[in-house]
Design an enzyme around this catalytic site. Structure first.
Site, PDB file in Angstrom:
ATOM      1  N   LYS A 132       0.825  -1.214   0.000  1.00  0.00           N
ATOM      2  CA  LYS A 132       0.000   0.000   0.000  1.00  0.00           C
ATOM      3  C   LYS A 132       0.855   1.259   0.000  1.00  0.00           C
ATOM      4  O   LYS A 132       0.534   2.241  -0.672  1.00  0.00           O
ATOM      5  CB  LYS A 132      -0.937   0.019   1.217  1.00  0.00           C
ATOM      6  CG  LYS A 132      -2.111  -0.918   1.093  1.00  0.00           C
ATOM      7  CD  LYS A 132      -3.186  -0.527   2.111  1.00  0.00           C
ATOM      8  CE  LYS A 132      -4.376  -1.466   2.063  1.00  0.00           C
ATOM      9  NZ  LYS A 132      -5.349  -1.144   3.119  1.00  0.00           N
ATOM     10  N   LYS A 213      -9.968 -12.334  -7.311  1.00  0.00           N
ATOM     11  CA  LYS A 213     -11.004 -12.470  -6.302  1.00  0.00           C
ATOM     12  C   LYS A 213     -12.084 -11.419  -6.507  1.00  0.00           C
ATOM     13  O   LYS A 213     -11.779 -10.293  -6.891  1.00  0.00           O
ATOM     14  CB  LYS A 213     -10.356 -12.222  -4.933  1.00  0.00           C
ATOM     15  CG  LYS A 213     -10.608 -13.303  -3.920  1.00  0.00           C
ATOM     16  CD  LYS A 213      -9.772 -13.066  -2.684  1.00  0.00           C
ATOM     17  CE  LYS A 213     -10.537 -12.324  -1.624  1.00  0.00           C
ATOM     18  NZ  LYS A 213      -9.837 -12.222  -0.352  1.00  0.00           N
ATOM     19  N   LYS A 216     -13.864  -5.358  -3.715  1.00  0.00           N
ATOM     20  CA  LYS A 216     -14.358  -3.993  -3.783  1.00  0.00           C
ATOM     21  C   LYS A 216     -13.481  -3.145  -4.685  1.00  0.00           C
ATOM     22  O   LYS A 216     -13.883  -2.103  -5.167  1.00  0.00           O
ATOM     23  CB  LYS A 216     -14.326  -3.352  -2.397  1.00  0.00           C
ATOM     24  CG  LYS A 216     -14.813  -4.231  -1.298  1.00  0.00           C
ATOM     25  CD  LYS A 216     -14.580  -3.548   0.058  1.00  0.00           C
ATOM     26  CE  LYS A 216     -14.891  -4.505   1.193  1.00  0.00           C
ATOM     27  NZ  LYS A 216     -14.745  -3.969   2.515  1.00  0.00           N
TER      28      LYS A 216
END
Ligand code: TRP
Length: 346
Positions: A132, A213, A216
């Protein structure tokens, strides 16, 4: 695993519910993005089912949502929306302690004590931090200490088990390390929890790209079935799912991941074995129609209950406030032990 000795706490200790001798679990969900079928099958449904067997704590990790650039109003709205959806999906606040992280200040209180227990190097090594932080301009300090807050979330409640997906495994290991270190340095204080892994078949892939996967963060939501999608949208997304070349319906996750994903979803929705179910279908279209039907069957009750709950946001807020009251009570006990052990005046 350690269990803490009974303690004397200055306020109304006797009135507090005693920890049950059974197993206790915690699940934290970040209130970012909208919940989808992957969340339902992978995390929500197992939690809803387990709440009648296992003492369960579920909280919305809104403090974690502040570790990256955020819109204040969005975080607030998502928190309430996600709480409403979880209740609609069957989370039972009479069985489960359900609350919002920031409404229980002991999370941050314990976080600090654990920051004095975890190392900079340990936090810096976390894969999720590395990934991140590599893509961001102004990395927040809280992104680095995020797994330490997660450790506080878990250790606060003396839980034995934490259901985690693969992406959170390293954070759970850090939690265990920090708990053991604290216990060794300052005396037995925390229960050292273990990770439990959801069933592999509950892993749902993106319908438009079965190699990733369902999530979101997908660029488009064409392959992501949202829990509150209207029936015709669910149907369209399923009917347009990417399948693999071939005509026969059989279960081969390696060679035919798109088809296998549909069979996995069907198996999770109606029960049974995906390889066995495959034999019932002659064509992709027939299979897709069955999957669309089955998914709608899963989502219909959630949608209906959501409509009811959304009429009364005051109810959802009251549920969360009561959950926070309960959580604060048990958390106060743990923080008291930790404060005393680490050398603070109590
Ligand atoms: N980090 C978790 C995630 O992104 C959310 C989370 C925060 C969590 N605190 C937790 C999960 C404690 C389990 C226990 O999915």
């Amino acid at each position: 695993m350690t269990t803490s000795a009974p303690l004397t706490v200055p306020t109304a200790a006797a009135a507090r519910p005693q920890p049950s001798p059974g197993v206790r679990r915690i699940t934290g969900l970040q209130p970012t993005g909208r919940l989808h079928l992957g969340n339902l099958l992978g995390a929500i449904r197992p939690t809803v089912a387990a709440q009648y067997r296992t003492e369960t704590i579920v909280f919305l990790a809104d403090l974690h949502a502040l570790t990256v650039a955020h819109q204040p109003n969005e975080v607030r709205a998502n928190t309430l929306a996600q709480a409403t959806t979880l209740l609609a999906a069957g989370l039972d606040p009479d069985r489960t302690t359900f609350y919002v992280q920031s409404q229980v200040p002991q999370h941050t209180e314990l976080h600090y004590l654990l920051e004095c227990t975890a190392g900079y190097g340990e936090a810096h090594r976390m894969i999720q931090f590395r990934e991140k932080s590599a893509t961001q301009q102004n990395v927040r300090l809280s992104l680095l200490s995020y797994p330490v807050l997660m450790a506080a979330d878990i250790l606060l409640h003396d839980v034995h088990e934490v259901p985690v997906g693969a992406d959170q495994g390293q954070h759970l290991e850090l939690t265990r390390t920090v708990a053991q270190r604290f216990n060794t340095r300052y005396g037995d204080t925390f229960v050292v929890p273990r990770a439990v892994h959801p069933a592999v078949s509950a892993r749902v892939m993106d319908l438009a790209d079965p190699t990733r996967k369902m999530g979101k963060s997908a660029e488009s939501d064409a392959g992501v079935v949202l829990l509150l999608d209207p029936p015709e949208v669910v149907r369209r997304k399923v009917m347009r799912a990417v399948t693999d070349p071939g005509r026969t319906v059989d279960y081969d996750p390696q060679a035919r991941p798109g088809l296998a994903n549909l069979l996995d979803i069907l198996a999770a929705a109606v029960g049974g074995d995906p390889a066995v179910l495959a034999a019932d279908y002659r064509s992709y279209a027939q299979l897709k129609a069955a999957v669309a039907e089955a998914v709608d069957g899963l989502l219909r009750p959630v949608r209906l209950r959501h409509t009811e709950l959304a009429r009364d946001p005051g109810y959802v807020r009251r549920v969360l406030a009561e959950g926070a009251d309960r959580a604060r009570e048990s958390a106060a006990d743990t923080v008291y032990r930790a404060r005393r052990a680490i050398g603070l005046l109590t």
